[in-house]
Motif scaffolding. Sequence first.
Motif, PDB file in Angstrom:
ATOM      1  N   GLU A  41       0.857  -1.137  -0.152  1.00 52.62           N
ATOM      2  CA  GLU A  41      -0.047   0.104  -0.042  1.00 52.62           C
ATOM      3  C   GLU A  41       0.875   1.221  -0.085  1.00 52.62           C
ATOM      4  N   THR A  42       0.572   2.110  -0.766  1.00 54.59           N
ATOM      5  CA  THR A  42       1.329   3.447  -1.160  1.00 54.59           C
ATOM      6  C   THR A  42       0.587   4.750  -1.238  1.00 54.59           C
ATOM      7  N   THR A  43       1.051   5.594  -1.641  1.00 58.24           N
ATOM      8  CA  THR A  43       0.280   6.990  -2.030  1.00 58.24           C
ATOM      9  C   THR A  43       1.080   7.530  -3.192  1.00 58.24           C
ATOM     10  N   ARG A  44       0.285   8.368  -3.954  1.00 57.54           N
ATOM     11  CA  ARG A  44       0.977   8.818  -5.212  1.00 57.54           C
ATOM     12  C   ARG A  44       1.981   9.949  -4.692  1.00 57.54           C
ATOM     13  N   TRP A  53       9.283  11.911  -9.738  1.00 61.54           N
ATOM     14  CA  TRP A  53       8.404  11.912 -10.970  1.00 61.54           C
ATOM     15  C   TRP A  53       7.359  13.305 -10.509  1.00 61.54           C
ATOM     16  N   SER A  54       6.561  13.703 -11.658  1.00 54.59           N
ATOM     17  CA  SER A  54       5.406  14.438 -11.161  1.00 54.59           C
ATOM     18  C   SER A  54       4.331  13.364 -10.935  1.00 54.59           C
ATOM     19  N   GLY A  55       3.228  13.833 -10.191  1.00 53.76           N
ATOM     20  CA  GLY A  55       2.159  13.270 -10.212  1.00 53.76           C
ATOM     21  C   GLY A  55       1.187  12.481 -11.281  1.00 53.76           C
ATOM     22  N   ARG A  56       1.266  13.501 -12.396  1.00 55.06           N
ATOM     23  CA  ARG A  56       0.809  12.903 -13.679  1.00 55.06           C
ATOM     24  C   ARG A  56       1.491  11.912 -14.103  1.00 55.06           C
ATOM     25  N   ARG A  57       2.868  11.691 -14.240  1.00 56.08           N
ATOM     26  CA  ARG A  57       3.604  10.793 -14.649  1.00 56.08           C
ATOM     27  C   ARG A  57       3.370   9.395 -13.862  1.00 56.08           C
ATOM     28  N   VAL A  58       3.358  10.010 -12.631  1.00 59.75           N
ATOM     29  CA  VAL A  58       3.054   8.389 -11.638  1.00 59.75           C
ATOM     30  C   VAL A  58       1.803   7.735 -12.185  1.00 59.75           C
ATOM     31  N   ASN A  59       0.961   8.486 -12.291  1.00 61.18           N
ATOM     32  CA  ASN A  59      -0.670   8.004 -12.531  1.00 61.18           C
ATOM     33  C   ASN A  59      -0.752   7.531 -14.108  1.00 61.18           C
ATOM     34  N   SER A  60       0.179   8.110 -14.909  1.00 61.03           N
ATOM     35  CA  SER A  60       0.016   7.567 -16.528  1.00 61.03           C
ATOM     36  C   SER A  60       0.708   6.332 -16.352  1.00 61.03           C
ATOM     37  N   PHE A  61       1.971   6.135 -15.467  1.00 57.74           N
ATOM     38  CA  PHE A  61       2.797   4.695 -15.476  1.00 57.74           C
ATOM     39  C   PHE A  61       1.852   3.713 -14.986  1.00 57.74           C
ATOM     40  N   LEU A  62       1.266   4.046 -13.968  1.00 59.80           N
ATOM     41  CA  LEU A  62       0.309   2.887 -12.889  1.00 59.80           C
ATOM     42  C   LEU A  62      -0.780   2.496 -14.161  1.00 59.80           C
ATOM     43  N   SER A  63      -1.273   3.479 -14.893  1.00 56.44           N
ATOM     44  CA  SER A  63      -2.456   3.177 -15.755  1.00 56.44           C
ATOM     45  C   SER A  63      -1.889   2.236 -16.763  1.00 56.44           C
ATOM     46  N   GLU A  64      -0.559   2.375 -17.358  1.00 57.16           N
ATOM     47  CA  GLU A  64       0.091   1.827 -18.489  1.00 57.16           C
ATOM     48  C   GLU A  64       0.220   0.298 -18.084  1.00 57.16           C
ATOM     49  N   LEU A  65       0.636   0.324 -16.832  1.00 61.07           N
ATOM     50  CA  LEU A  65       0.910  -1.206 -15.996  1.00 61.07           C
ATOM     51  C   LEU A  65      -0.385  -1.891 -15.808  1.00 61.07           C
ATOM     52  N   ASN A  76      -8.195   4.364  -3.580  1.00 62.38           N
ATOM     53  CA  ASN A  76      -9.334   5.030  -2.982  1.00 62.38           C
ATOM     54  C   ASN A  76      -8.611   6.545  -3.074  1.00 62.38           C
ATOM     55  N   GLN A  77      -9.376   7.399  -2.235  1.00 61.92           N
ATOM     56  CA  GLN A  77      -9.024   8.888  -2.526  1.00 61.92           C
ATOM     57  C   GLN A  77      -7.618   9.139  -2.057  1.00 61.92           C
ATOM     58  N   LYS A  81      -3.448   0.469  -3.231  1.00 58.74           N
ATOM     59  CA  LYS A  81      -2.786  -0.887  -2.932  1.00 58.74           C
ATOM     60  C   LYS A  81      -2.401  -1.498  -4.426  1.00 58.74           C
ATOM     61  N   ILE A  82      -1.242  -1.989  -4.555  1.00 61.53           N
ATOM     62  CA  ILE A  82      -0.478  -2.488  -5.804  1.00 61.53           C
ATOM     63  C   ILE A  82      -0.336  -3.746  -5.699  1.00 61.53           C
ATOM     64  N   LYS A  83      -0.623  -4.710  -6.550  1.00 62.30           N
ATOM     65  CA  LYS A  83      -0.256  -5.942  -6.685  1.00 62.30           C
ATOM     66  C   LYS A  83       0.099  -6.506  -7.996  1.00 62.30           C
TER      67      LYS A  83
END
Length: 227
Positions: A41-44, A53-65, A76-77, A81-83
Motif C-alpha cells: 500500500e502506498t500513496t501517489r 516524478w510528477s503526479g501526472r507521470r506516476v498516474n500515467s505509468f500505473l495506468s499503463e502497467l 481510494n481517495q 494498493k498495488i499487486k
Amino acid sequence: MQEFVSIPTYLIEESKDKPYSKIEAYIDILNMADESGGEFETTRRTLENRWGWSGRRVNSFLSELEERTIIEPRMNQKRTKIKPINTGFSDSKRTKNEPKMNQKRTKEINEDTEIYKRIIDYMNSRCGTRYTEKNKQTKESIHARLEEKFTEEDFYTVIDKKSNEWIGTEMERYLRPQTLFGTKFESYLNQNIVKEKGQTAQMLESHYDMVSEWARKKKMQEGFNDG
C-alpha cells in the motif's frame, strides 16, 4: 503467496540518480511488493518522491502497467494498493483488448511436457546445479520463451554460452533459470562466442554436435521409458 524474483541491480542500471527510468520504477514496485508479501500500500506522493516524478507521470505509468495486465492497483481517495500480477519479465505488449496467445502454439507446448525436464536436466549437467523443472518460476520462464517460438536447441545454446562464460567467475551464481531464460534470452542466444586462442571451427562444430546428440538420446530414452 505470490512469488517474486530478485533482480541484480547491475542487470538494470547501476544508478540511484533521479528521476527514475520506467524500468527502475517497475523494479522498485517489485521490491516493495516482495518486502510486503506480494502486494503493498502506498500513496501517489510517496511514489513521486521515490521516483522523482510528477503526479501526472506516476498516474500515467500505473495506468499503463494496469492496461498491460502487469499490476493490479486498487485505489481510494488517499492510498493505492498495488499487486504485481505478471512477473515473468517478458516484453509483453498485449493489452486487455488484444487477442490471446496463439492457441495452436500453446497446445504444442503443453503436449510436450517433458521439454521442461530435458532443458533443466541439461542445464544441471552443464552448470553443476540442481534445479527442478517443477518449480513454478522456472517453468514459467521456459514457457514464456517457447511461446516466443524459441526452440529447445536455443535453450541448449544459451546454457552452453553462459556456462562457458560465467563458470569460474563471480557471475557463476547467476547461472539459474530465471536469469538465463528471462527477457535477455535472445541477446544471450545471439551473443558472439569468445573463442580461445587456437580454437578451430571444427571444435566448435563438434561442441554443437555433442549438444544435438545429447538431446536426441534423451528423447529416445524418454520414449523407451514411456513404452
